[in-house]
Enzyme design. Structure first.
Site, PDB file in Angstrom:
ATOM      1  N   GLN A 176     -60.926 -17.532  22.970  1.00  0.00           N
ATOM      2  CA  GLN A 176     -59.671 -16.781  22.942  1.00  0.00           C
ATOM      3  C   GLN A 176     -59.737 -15.592  21.994  1.00  0.00           C
ATOM      4  O   GLN A 176     -60.201 -15.717  20.867  1.00  0.00           O
ATOM      5  CB  GLN A 176     -58.532 -17.698  22.503  1.00  0.00           C
ATOM      6  CG  GLN A 176     -57.186 -16.999  22.494  1.00  0.00           C
ATOM      7  CD  GLN A 176     -56.046 -17.986  22.354  1.00  0.00           C
ATOM      8  OE1 GLN A 176     -55.743 -18.461  21.271  1.00  0.00           O
ATOM      9  NE2 GLN A 176     -55.420 -18.312  23.470  1.00  0.00           N
ATOM     10  N   LEU A 199     -55.519 -12.619  10.809  1.00  0.00           N
ATOM     11  CA  LEU A 199     -54.532 -12.808  11.868  1.00  0.00           C
ATOM     12  C   LEU A 199     -53.152 -12.279  11.488  1.00  0.00           C
ATOM     13  O   LEU A 199     -52.663 -12.506  10.392  1.00  0.00           O
ATOM     14  CB  LEU A 199     -54.401 -14.298  12.181  1.00  0.00           C
ATOM     15  CG  LEU A 199     -53.387 -14.615  13.292  1.00  0.00           C
ATOM     16  CD1 LEU A 199     -53.935 -14.207  14.641  1.00  0.00           C
ATOM     17  CD2 LEU A 199     -53.033 -16.075  13.286  1.00  0.00           C
ATOM     18  N   ARG A 240     -51.691 -14.801  25.344  1.00  0.00           N
ATOM     19  CA  ARG A 240     -52.602 -14.023  24.517  1.00  0.00           C
ATOM     20  C   ARG A 240     -53.661 -13.262  25.278  1.00  0.00           C
ATOM     21  O   ARG A 240     -53.980 -12.123  24.928  1.00  0.00           O
ATOM     22  CB  ARG A 240     -53.305 -14.993  23.566  1.00  0.00           C
ATOM     23  CG  ARG A 240     -52.328 -15.572  22.638  1.00  0.00           C
ATOM     24  CD  ARG A 240     -52.989 -16.419  21.635  1.00  0.00           C
ATOM     25  NE  ARG A 240     -51.926 -16.766  20.692  1.00  0.00           N
ATOM     26  CZ  ARG A 240     -52.017 -17.691  19.793  1.00  0.00           C
ATOM     27  NH1 ARG A 240     -53.126 -18.382  19.680  1.00  0.00           N
ATOM     28  NH2 ARG A 240     -51.021 -17.928  18.988  1.00  0.00           N
ATOM     29  N   HIS A 243     -60.440 -15.537  18.201  1.00  0.00           N
ATOM     30  CA  HIS A 243     -59.454 -16.345  17.496  1.00  0.00           C
ATOM     31  C   HIS A 243     -59.617 -17.851  17.671  1.00  0.00           C
ATOM     32  O   HIS A 243     -59.434 -18.620  16.732  1.00  0.00           O
ATOM     33  CB  HIS A 243     -58.056 -15.939  17.962  1.00  0.00           C
ATOM     34  CG  HIS A 243     -56.950 -16.635  17.265  1.00  0.00           C
ATOM     35  ND1 HIS A 243     -56.836 -16.647  15.893  1.00  0.00           N
ATOM     36  CD2 HIS A 243     -55.902 -17.361  17.726  1.00  0.00           C
ATOM     37  CE1 HIS A 243     -55.761 -17.357  15.550  1.00  0.00           C
ATOM     38  NE2 HIS A 243     -55.186 -17.803  16.648  1.00  0.00           N
TER      39      HIS A 243
END
Ligand SMILES: Cc1cc2nc3c(=O)[nH]c(=O)nc-3n(C[C@H](O)[C@H](O)[C@H](O)COP(=O)(O)OP(=O)(O)OC[C@H]3O[C@@H](n4cnc5c(N)ncnc54)[C@H](O)[C@@H]3O)c2cc1C
Ligand code: SF4
Ligand code: FES
Lengths: 252, 572
Positions: free
Chosen positions: B239, B251, B285, B350
């Site tokens: 991801q 983040l 996402r 991520h």
């Protein structure tokens, strides 16, 4: 920029100072610089790290005489240290240095050095654990969550957000004099349980840290608050605890 | 250089590798059931990556909706759809069905959740979710959960072995009988015998540059499982988070968009309109990350490759209350205050959807060896994980893993201690060897090269030609590993050894990502092929499985366990 690093080989050799010259890029943190040294100049340089985002609490060390997180400290901003509130003097090996061209990097005080910038935190965590820093549930039978007001939540969060980096423990003059002193972080955490309405010990929590090794040891130097990367005020927690104990004695 | 002390083999009922949320949740359960537990972690448990989780954890508590409106079934549907139908639906049912209990249990243990007006756990909307069901503690949810579990663990007698790097599993007669670990402080090897071993080692994000992950997330667990004979599943699904801080890739939580933040390109356009007109910034996402990257590629982004996240309209009060951590991060690491400035963001690696293949009760194909949390692939996230579902996975499946292990005590161990000693000696020798080899390349160089390679060849947009080149290079790097030595001959805290061991993990794990990605000739969830832009259920509604034999990787497939949710097109 010249990084002057206080080294300790860990097998009885040291401590000694070693200089490393590096080129500082925009935004470079002290942690970045240490990695640069490890990867380009000397792979035996040891320091703790994990998140590089100021949340895991691994990388506290003394930088230009102040305990702080290496990952949150930008080298270029060290020039502005004179804007920070001054600390009550602590026992660091601060040689003469010029902050415009040099960065002084040392392990945290008040803990035995294991290797270079890595200190032994066994005592720090042992003292913390001795306070039973876990919730003893007052209402275990509840099927839903405990109801809690936003105000209570905010007050708890003020202390619960501690990342146990031990910067305050290193910065505390009382810790350097009294080996038994529990230290700012452990006391702030204990106070967090004292004010948690879900905890069954309630006011008895205060009795877990009596005498000069506990609440009464603090002399309100407030170095803890000044160095805390999470803006936690252990001094405030200690003050409130002392006030509450005084109030209790008054009534008794 | 590396020694083995004669009495350095210990026996426990269960040995848990990893002190993050998954490992601690399992440890707590086993300790409560009276089992002897060893938690072995390469950093102090509180330094685990879990502590960095920001936005929240999903559960259909209905605190922000009318009672009964949200349900675990609706949570399960969102999860399966978000996963682009590659998730195993039975496992998703366990995850979502157990979510309310798991979150309330954390609250009872002491977690400090944010509250709504009624004093209940507050819930916020998150991408890909039909209802606001993400429970949070401002933007430090992982911190409160991890510290709370660690607190509970401290109230039990659990043996913690901090700063111990697990280097190999001991497999005997096809069963996992223990492991060996390198003790950083002493520089010695230690052996652990156990009735069951749990790999709760987190993800493999750091095989990429531009990652939000902690530096320590190097996929060691996947490597340990692979070399022991277990399979890695769906490794191509990586991801990319749309909003990571330009520069450090720290983040910037989805919570920022959940609270109302909008994305603007260099021309000031709210470009999500062109990519997901309905869900806008709160589309899942993968979709938002691709949209941003597309803007970058088409020259609509700022120089250097970033767009703006605008929070200014939320006002100071709301930002300070709901997003204090995000604000601090922006100030500390990018020098901007979101109260009156735009935050520069770009997509970054991520989360690792792929991982060690495990059953609903966390067993791998090797008896005695379990996997859970981000290290595992059960699979609940399929081709794309929804925000707030992985913290949930750690507390739900950490407990499941614990329950499975309760029945596997050290009385079940049948093994020969001499074998473990042999393994320890072999591992010690190979570590010792690191300082002998000629230093053609440094470990740091190889790591850098690998990370860049993965980002550019197996990143947000993929195609055959680029990936083929990448795969050849990754394969070649595996052979260069033998030539990369270190200088440090010290015993105590020799972190050069750790970086070399991590690289040994990263290379085969990266190769597993490469071969799985190359073979999947379709686009699904996070895996986007410009040469195959459509999903192809006919040929690829199946899990990729990578195993290792004599050092070589092999790819096979396994069926997806479907269920009540029909496979449909995924539109937002
Ligand atoms: C910045 C960020 C924010 C996030 N925010 C959210 C969120 O808001 N909501 C959400 O649901 N998810 C979020 N996630 C994802 C979530 O945090 C993780 O998936 C989850 O915490 C993983 O937990 P874990 O216990 O499985 O692994 P980790 O917490 O990564 O723990 C792994 C453990 O294994 C140990 N270990 C690894 N290798 C070895 C070895 N070789 N030897 C010994 N020990 C080893 C480590 O020391 C560590 O203790 C976020 C992730 C990131 C990167
Ligand atoms: S109170 Fe602050 S300085 Fe002290 S350990 Fe906690 S976070 Fe660190
Ligand atoms: S590396 Fe985690 S706090 Fe600095």
């Amino acid at each position: 920029m010249r990084l002057k690093v206080r080294r300790n080989a860990g097998d009885g050799y040291g401590p000694y100072w070693e200089d490393f010259d590096i080129e500082v890029k925009k935004g470079m943190t002290v942690l970045d610089a240490l990695f640069l040294i490890r990867h380009r100049q000397d792979d035996s340089l040891s320091f703790r790290y994990s998140c590089r985002g100021a949340v895991c609490g691994s990388c506290a060390m003394t930088i230009n005489g102040r305990p702080r997180l290496a990952c949150r400290t930008q080298i270029s901003l060290l020039q502005e240290d004179d804007k920070l509130p001054p600390l009550v003097p602590i026992s660091v090996q601060r040689g003469p240095f010029d902050p415009r061209v040099e960065v002084l990097i040392e392990p945290l005080p008040n803990m035995p050095v294991l290797k270079d910038l890595i200190v032994d935190q066994t005592e720090f965590f042992r003292k913390y654990r001795s306070l039973q820093p876990w919730l003893l549930q007052r209402y275990p039978e509840l099927e839903r969550e405990n109801i809690m007001s936003k105000e209570t939540e905010t007050e708890l969060d003020r202390y619960a957000t501690c990342i146990l980096c031990a910067a305050c423990y290193g910065a505390c003059p009382v810790n350097s004099e009294n080996e038994e002193y529990l230290g700012p972080a452990a006391l702030a955490k204990l106070y967090r349980f004292r004010i948690d309405p879900r905890d069954s010990l309630g006011g008895e929590r205060l009795d877990q840290a009596p005498g000069p090794s506990g609440w009464l040891g603090c002399r309100f130097h407030t170095n803890c608050f000044k160095v805390c990367p999470k803006a936690i005020p252990p001094n405030l927690a200690i003050g409130k605890a002392r006030q509450e104990m005084k109030g209790r004695e008054g009534r008794a | 250089m590396v020694h083995i002390a004669p009495d350095d083999v210990m026996a426990h009922d269960v040995a848990i590798v990893g002190g993050g949320l998954t490992g601690l949740r399992a440890a707590l359960l086993c300790a409560e059931k009276g089992r002897s537990v060893a938690v072995i972690s390469k950093v102090h448990p509180l330094r685990s990556h879990s502590v960095a989780a920001q936005g929240g954890v999903n559960a259909s508590l209905n605190n922000a909706t009318q009672a009964g409106k949200d349900s675990w079934q609706s949570h399960a549907f969102d999860t399966v759809k978000g996963a682009d139908y590659l998730a195993d639906q039975e496992a998703v049912d366990i995850l979502c069905g157990d979510a309310p209990r798991a979150v309330l249990e954390m609250e009872h243990m002491g977690a400090v959740f944010s509250r709504n007006e009624e004093g209940r756990i507050a819930q916020r909307p998150f991408g890909g979710a039909g209802f606001p069901r993400t429970c949070y503690a401002a933007d430090h949810t992982g911190h409160t959960l991890l510290h709370t579990l660690y607190e509970q663990c401290m109230s039990h007698d659990i043996d913690f072995f901090e700063e111990h790097f697990v280097t190999a599993l001991s497999i005997e007669n096809g069963r996992c009988a223990g492991l060996c670990a390198f003790d950083l402080a002493s520089g010695e090897m230690r052996g652990f015998e156990a009735g069951a071993v749990l790999l709760a080692t987190g993800g493999y994000g750091r095989i990429y540059c531009h990652s939000t992950n902690a530096y320590i997330n190097t996929g060691d667990g996947a490597y340990l499982a692979l070399t022991a004979g277990a399979a890695l599943k769906d490794m191509e699904f990586v991801q990319f988070h749309p909003t990571t801080l330009f520069g450090t890739n720290i983040l910037i939580s989805e919570a920022a968009r959940g609270e109302g933040g909008v994305l603007l390109n260099a021309k000031g356009e709210r470009f999500m309109q062109r990519y997901a007109a309905k869900a806008m910034e709160l589309a899942p996402r993968d979709i938002v990350a691709r949209a941003i990257w597309k803007e970058v590629q088409e020259g609509n982004a700022h120089e250097g490759g970033y767009v703006d996240l605008d929070l200014t309209h939320l006002g100071e009060e709301r930002i300070l209350e709901r997003l204090p951590g995000i604000r601090q991060i922006s100030i500390d690491f990018a020098g901007v205050d979101p109260v009156d400035e735009m935050v520069p963001v770009q997509p970054g690696q991520h989360y690792s959807m792929g991982g060690i293949d495990a059953s609903n009760d966390c067993r791998t194909s090797i008896p005695g060896l379990l996997a859970a949390g981000e290290a595992s692939c059960i699979s609940v996230h399929g081709a794309n994980r929804l925000g707030g579902n992985s913290l949930l996975e750690t507390i739900v499946f950490g407990k499941v893993a614990g329950q499975t292990m309760v029945g596997m005590t050290k009385e079940h161990m049948v093994h020969d201690p001499a074998r473990l000693k042999d393994l320890m000696r072999r591992e010690a020798d190979s570590i010792g060897h690191l300082t002998d080899v000629s230093r053609d390349r440094t470990v740091a160089e190889l790591r850098r090269e690998l990370k860049k390679l993965m980002f550019h060849h197996f990143g947000i947009f993929r195609d055959k030609g680029t990936m083929k080149l990448g795969q050849l290079r990754v394969h070649a790097l595996r052979h260069e590993l033998g030539k990369a030595g270190i200088d440090d001959i010290g015993k105590s805290y020799n972190q050069a050894v750790i970086e070399a061991l991590e690289l040994r993990s990263m290379l085969p794990v990266a190769e597993a990502v490469a071969i799985s990605a190359l073979a999947r000739e379709e686009s699904r969830g996070s895996h986007y092929r410009t040469d195959f832009p459509q999903r192809n259920d006919q040929d690829f509604l199946k899990h990729s499985m990578v195993t290792m034999k004599d050092g070589a990787l092999a790819l096979t497939y396994a069926p997806v366990r479907l269920g009540r949710y029909e496979v449909r097109e995924r539109v937002y």
